[in-house]
Design a protein around this motif. Sequence first.
Motif, PDB file in Angstrom:
ATOM      1  N   LEU A 301       4.173 -60.542  12.456  1.00  0.00           N
ATOM      2  CA  LEU A 301       3.279 -59.358  13.117  1.00  0.00           C
ATOM      3  C   LEU A 301       2.679 -59.983  14.598  1.00  0.00           C
ATOM      4  O   LEU A 301       3.200 -58.887  15.680  1.00  0.00           O
ATOM      5  CB  LEU A 301       2.472 -59.143  12.131  1.00  0.00           C
ATOM      6  CG  LEU A 301       1.465 -57.837  13.037  1.00  0.00           C
ATOM      7  CD1 LEU A 301       2.066 -56.548  12.860  1.00  0.00           C
ATOM      8  CD2 LEU A 301       0.618 -57.036  11.751  1.00  0.00           C
ATOM      9  N   ALA A 302       2.287 -60.672  14.384  1.00  0.00           N
ATOM     10  CA  ALA A 302       1.587 -61.852  15.540  1.00  0.00           C
ATOM     11  C   ALA A 302       2.528 -61.925  16.657  1.00  0.00           C
ATOM     12  O   ALA A 302       2.101 -61.285  18.082  1.00  0.00           O
ATOM     13  CB  ALA A 302       1.585 -62.883  14.940  1.00  0.00           C
ATOM     14  N   GLN A 303       4.331 -62.550  16.581  1.00  0.00           N
ATOM     15  CA  GLN A 303       5.410 -62.166  17.352  1.00  0.00           C
ATOM     16  C   GLN A 303       5.195 -60.809  17.718  1.00  0.00           C
ATOM     17  O   GLN A 303       5.141 -60.780  19.220  1.00  0.00           O
ATOM     18  CB  GLN A 303       6.778 -62.460  16.596  1.00  0.00           C
ATOM     19  CG  GLN A 303       7.141 -63.396  18.153  1.00  0.00           C
ATOM     20  CD  GLN A 303       6.886 -63.874  19.034  1.00  0.00           C
ATOM     21  OE1 GLN A 303       5.857 -65.019  18.446  1.00  0.00           O
ATOM     22  NE2 GLN A 303       7.311 -63.734  20.037  1.00  0.00           N
ATOM     23  N   ALA A 304       5.731 -59.994  17.376  1.00  0.00           N
ATOM     24  CA  ALA A 304       5.885 -58.530  17.844  1.00  0.00           C
ATOM     25  C   ALA A 304       4.550 -58.226  18.631  1.00  0.00           C
ATOM     26  O   ALA A 304       5.238 -56.767  19.553  1.00  0.00           O
ATOM     27  CB  ALA A 304       5.660 -57.673  16.278  1.00  0.00           C
ATOM     28  N   GLY A 319      -9.687 -60.033  25.309  1.00  0.00           N
ATOM     29  CA  GLY A 319      -8.211 -58.826  24.788  1.00  0.00           C
ATOM     30  C   GLY A 319      -8.227 -60.723  23.511  1.00  0.00           C
ATOM     31  O   GLY A 319      -7.001 -60.101  23.412  1.00  0.00           O
ATOM     32  N   ARG A 320      -9.036 -60.389  23.308  1.00  0.00           N
ATOM     33  CA  ARG A 320      -8.406 -61.500  22.279  1.00  0.00           C
ATOM     34  C   ARG A 320      -8.317 -60.663  20.552  1.00  0.00           C
ATOM     35  O   ARG A 320      -8.565 -59.724  20.396  1.00  0.00           O
ATOM     36  CB  ARG A 320      -9.605 -62.435  21.245  1.00  0.00           C
ATOM     37  CG  ARG A 320      -9.719 -63.557  22.771  1.00  0.00           C
ATOM     38  CD  ARG A 320     -10.136 -65.103  21.817  1.00  0.00           C
ATOM     39  NE  ARG A 320      -8.898 -66.043  21.476  1.00  0.00           N
ATOM     40  CZ  ARG A 320      -7.957 -66.202  22.197  1.00  0.00           C
ATOM     41  NH1 ARG A 320      -7.772 -66.700  22.705  1.00  0.00           N
ATOM     42  NH2 ARG A 320      -7.366 -67.037  21.869  1.00  0.00           N
ATOM     43  N   LEU A 321      -7.002 -61.566  19.949  1.00  0.00           N
ATOM     44  CA  LEU A 321      -6.219 -60.338  18.592  1.00  0.00           C
ATOM     45  C   LEU A 321      -6.141 -60.878  17.808  1.00  0.00           C
ATOM     46  O   LEU A 321      -5.877 -62.620  18.215  1.00  0.00           O
ATOM     47  CB  LEU A 321      -4.868 -59.817  19.750  1.00  0.00           C
ATOM     48  CG  LEU A 321      -4.806 -59.310  18.568  1.00  0.00           C
ATOM     49  CD1 LEU A 321      -5.051 -57.659  17.962  1.00  0.00           C
ATOM     50  CD2 LEU A 321      -3.105 -58.613  19.085  1.00  0.00           C
ATOM     51  N   HIS A 322      -6.414 -60.782  16.812  1.00  0.00           N
ATOM     52  CA  HIS A 322      -6.859 -62.046  16.135  1.00  0.00           C
ATOM     53  C   HIS A 322      -6.043 -61.103  15.028  1.00  0.00           C
ATOM     54  O   HIS A 322      -6.595 -60.231  14.047  1.00  0.00           O
ATOM     55  CB  HIS A 322      -8.475 -62.379  15.367  1.00  0.00           C
ATOM     56  CG  HIS A 322      -8.334 -63.140  14.374  1.00  0.00           C
ATOM     57  ND1 HIS A 322      -9.664 -63.388  13.149  1.00  0.00           N
ATOM     58  CD2 HIS A 322      -7.157 -63.475  12.863  1.00  0.00           C
ATOM     59  CE1 HIS A 322      -9.271 -64.383  11.860  1.00  0.00           C
ATOM     60  NE2 HIS A 322      -8.066 -64.873  12.349  1.00  0.00           N
ATOM     61  N   ILE A 323      -4.956 -61.881  13.737  1.00  0.00           N
ATOM     62  CA  ILE A 323      -4.307 -61.875  12.703  1.00  0.00           C
ATOM     63  C   ILE A 323      -4.435 -62.614  11.820  1.00  0.00           C
ATOM     64  O   ILE A 323      -3.999 -64.438  11.822  1.00  0.00           O
ATOM     65  CB  ILE A 323      -2.804 -61.586  13.121  1.00  0.00           C
ATOM     66  CG1 ILE A 323      -2.376 -60.314  13.718  1.00  0.00           C
ATOM     67  CG2 ILE A 323      -1.577 -60.479  11.666  1.00  0.00           C
ATOM     68  CD1 ILE A 323      -2.421 -60.703  15.701  1.00  0.00           C
ATOM     69  N   SER A 324      -4.997 -62.127  10.621  1.00  0.00           N
ATOM     70  CA  SER A 324      -5.549 -62.997   9.437  1.00  0.00           C
ATOM     71  C   SER A 324      -5.257 -62.365   8.260  1.00  0.00           C
ATOM     72  O   SER A 324      -5.254 -61.316   7.823  1.00  0.00           O
ATOM     73  CB  SER A 324      -7.306 -63.137   9.342  1.00  0.00           C
ATOM     74  OG  SER A 324      -7.340 -63.623   7.820  1.00  0.00           O
ATOM     75  N   GLY A 325      -4.162 -63.567   7.576  1.00  0.00           N
ATOM     76  CA  GLY A 325      -3.928 -63.288   6.212  1.00  0.00           C
ATOM     77  C   GLY A 325      -4.770 -62.957   5.246  1.00  0.00           C
ATOM     78  O   GLY A 325      -4.235 -62.120   3.968  1.00  0.00           O
TER      79      GLY A 325
END
Length: 381
Positions: A301-304, A319-325
Amino acid sequence: MATGDGLLVRVRPPLGRLTRARMLSLCEAAETWGSGLIELTRRANLQLRGVNEAGWPELMAFLVEHGLAAPDAAAERRPALLLAPEWREGDATYEAARLLERRLADWPALPDKWGLALDAGPAPVLGDVPADLRLERSIEGGLVVRADGRDLATPVADVEAAVALMTRLAHWFVDSGGLAAGRMRRVTAPLPGWAAATAAWAESSDDTPGLTPGSHPAGRVVGLAFGRATAASLRAVLHDDITGVRVTPWRRLLLEGEHASTRDAAPDDGLIHDACDPRLAMDACPGAPFCAQASVATQGLAQALAERRSEGPGESAAGRLHISGCAKGCARSGPAEVCLTGRDGRYDLILGGRADDTPVATGLGESDAIEYLETRDALRL
């Protein structure tokens, strides 16, 4: 440490630096005993993933032989030293680190995550990195020692006095119930009179003061997408003219001795060379199946999302975007403009908060999350 893909083995580079030979040895170790993945953490440690129980003893012997781990296990348990990456021999950051290396053996036993930030350069850069004690500059430019969680710092005359004060504060932490609290910021007792905090410390004006990918006076800076790279990718940039590799808490490496002008501007090695790369404004943990705590596979998802983000200043804090499991938020402890947190195999969406904050939307699949952000123009930097 056991994780979803096997054992995780952490290496703490002395003074935040490895020689080229030691970095090549680390790559060899990652491919021989691990999955070939190497991670760079928010505390400027390097990690090998996918190590199995049977190979672990051989790996540890290899790391000790090549100077990547201390032969004494007690030495590895001492507080970690995080240095501002642009230290120079003889400056306050470097001198404090060398002095602490000699004296930490006399410190009391401290919690595993306890650490020291040595950030005594002309401008602070480690303010957003977790640490229990910090060596910094006051707003007037003098040296100060700051206990995490306090609004003011304690002035000191020189590096020797700073290390002596840090040592006393480590003992005071234990004597004040710090082992139960776990971290300095959780100790509510006031500082003792001999460590009176009276000085305002200089704060960083930039949310992400990390080194920008590209040319640097000491060589070249490269980024690791979401904090990880293959050993093959790292080996590809370890050219003969590199003398050493400095680690940073911003998922970037400083390659000493090489300049961007001597290499292809955009090599196909899987690393980040462009200061406008949108992944520089993103944080993503390993996710499933690498981490047993995670219920979602964050990396895809992060790469997409990175491919859909418009190019802009990669350092943009807005503009920070954080993807956390999961809600632990290991990749980023502070708030982000947009945060996607895994829960029960789906995503919660948090705006302007941390991974454990209240979501504005729940139960999103990957395509739902992408569509939600695209329709609200939230992928722009």
